[in-house]
Design a protein around this motif. Structure first.
Motif, short mmCIF file in Angstrom:
data_model
loop_
_atom_site.label_atom_id
_atom_site.label_comp_id
_atom_site.label_asym_id
_atom_site.label_seq_id
_atom_site.Cartn_x
_atom_site.Cartn_y
_atom_site.Cartn_z
N HIS A 153 27.01 32.35 38.63
CA HIS A 153 28.08 31.38 38.90
C HIS A 153 28.40 30.52 37.67
O HIS A 153 28.86 29.38 37.81
CB HIS A 153 27.71 30.49 40.09
N HIS A 177 30.94 30.78 35.45
CA HIS A 177 32.16 31.54 35.25
C HIS A 177 32.82 31.27 33.90
O HIS A 177 33.41 32.19 33.30
CB HIS A 177 33.13 31.25 36.40
N GLU A 178 32.74 30.06 33.42
CA GLU A 178 33.35 29.77 32.12
C GLU A 178 32.62 30.51 31.00
O GLU A 178 33.25 31.03 30.07
CB GLU A 178 33.34 28.26 31.86
N LEU A 235 38.22 34.21 36.20
CA LEU A 235 39.26 33.18 36.26
C LEU A 235 39.69 32.91 37.71
O LEU A 235 39.95 31.76 38.09
CB LEU A 235 40.47 33.63 35.43
N LEU A 248 37.31 30.64 39.21
CA LEU A 248 37.50 29.28 38.71
C LEU A 248 38.75 28.61 39.29
O LEU A 248 39.00 27.43 39.04
CB LEU A 248 37.61 29.30 37.18
N GLU A 250 41.72 29.55 38.47
CA GLU A 250 42.75 29.65 37.43
C GLU A 250 43.64 30.86 37.76
O GLU A 250 43.62 31.88 37.06
CB GLU A 250 42.09 29.81 36.06
#
Length: 276
Positions: free
Chosen positions: A172, A174-175, A202, A205, A207
């Motif tokens: 987890h 993610h970035e 993304l 996230l 995004e």
């Protein structure tokens, strides 16, 4: 990993290529194997070994091809032969580890990779394969450490960046995953898998616009990639673009009619559209 990626060994002097070099013979064997002509592929190695029975790379590569067709014992004999000629030939241990990995014998595989790394601590291939075992064993911290070691040796090892990203995704982070995928894309901008994974990170996230750009890139590379259409469908759904999402679901099902999840999503989209 591709057939080519399974072949290990010392290169020909000064990158030399010609009809009798190890590199050329191995490429011929790969070409035959890709056509399903494994017997002829193995014959390529046999012809070299008749003239040069101490060629450890050819013994190793013959073992790899025998492994691919399920002849485990014959493959092991080839690797034993290579190691009897050159006990320091680490690629034979890597190949043995890969055989055990495919049979889900994780501890045996790790022992092989550890032996390979004792012989060659800077083998990016051995570290990379070792990391895959830890992923399969759900030991993600150990896997990440191995991937990072791979990349300290070879910063352009695309598969390691990709799999390190996925390991971060599973944790987890993610970035961090997106950062790894970007490094992979820098060296391999045409990889459907990496663009898909980046889009997935993304998406996780939130995004969605950036994720949509990734899936559009996936479909520009491979318009017949059903999963790409399904993932784009999901993003468009979250953006409230239901009719566009429905068109993507239809495209995905046109390519892969058996996808139950996409079928369910399509039904949900139809229901939402009908309520408008």
């Amino acid at each position: 990993m591709s057939i080519t990626g399974k072949l290990f060994g010392r290169g020909d002097p000064e990158g030399r290529e010609g009809p009798g070099t190890d590199t050329t013979v191995s490429r011929q064997a790969v070409s035959l194997a890709q056509q399903g002509r494994f017997g002829e592929a193995i014959g390529c190695f046999d012809r070299v070994l008749e003239e040069d029975p101490t060629n450890v790379k050819m013994w190793n590569n013959k073992g790899v091809f025998l492994d691919l067709i399920g002849r485990d014992q014959d493959a092991l004999v080839c690797w034993e032969r290579a190691l009897s000629i050159d006990p320091g030939f680490a690629p034979a241990w890597v190949s043995r580890g890969m055989l055990h990995r495919r049979r889900n014998r994780f501890e045996e595989a790790l022992a092989c990779y550890d032996r390979a790394l004792e012989l060659n601590p800077d083998s990016a291939v051995a570290w990379y394969n070792r990391s895959g075992i830890f992923v399969a064993m759900h030991r993600l911290d150990d896997a990440v450490a191995c991937y990072e070691r791979v990349l300290s040796i070879d910063p352009h090892f695309v598969a390691a960046w990709t799999d390190l990203g996925y390991a971060h995704f599973l944790r987890h982070r993610h970035e961090e995953a997106v950062t790894c995928y970007d490094r992979a894309i820098a060296d391999d901008p045409g990889s459907v898998r990496v663009w898909s994974l980046k889009g997935g990170a993304l998406y996780a996230l939130g995004e969605y616009r950036k994720a949509l750009e990734c899936f559009d890139r996936v479909l520009a590379i491979d318009p017949k990639y059903a999963a790409g259409w399904s993932m784009k469908c999901s993003v468009l759904y979250h953006l409230g673009m239901y009719r566009h999402a429905l068109a993507c679901a239809d495209k995905a099902l046109e390519i892969n009619p058996g996808c139950e999840l996409t079928t369910q999503v399509r039904k949900m989209l139809l229901s939402l559209i009908q309520k408008w």
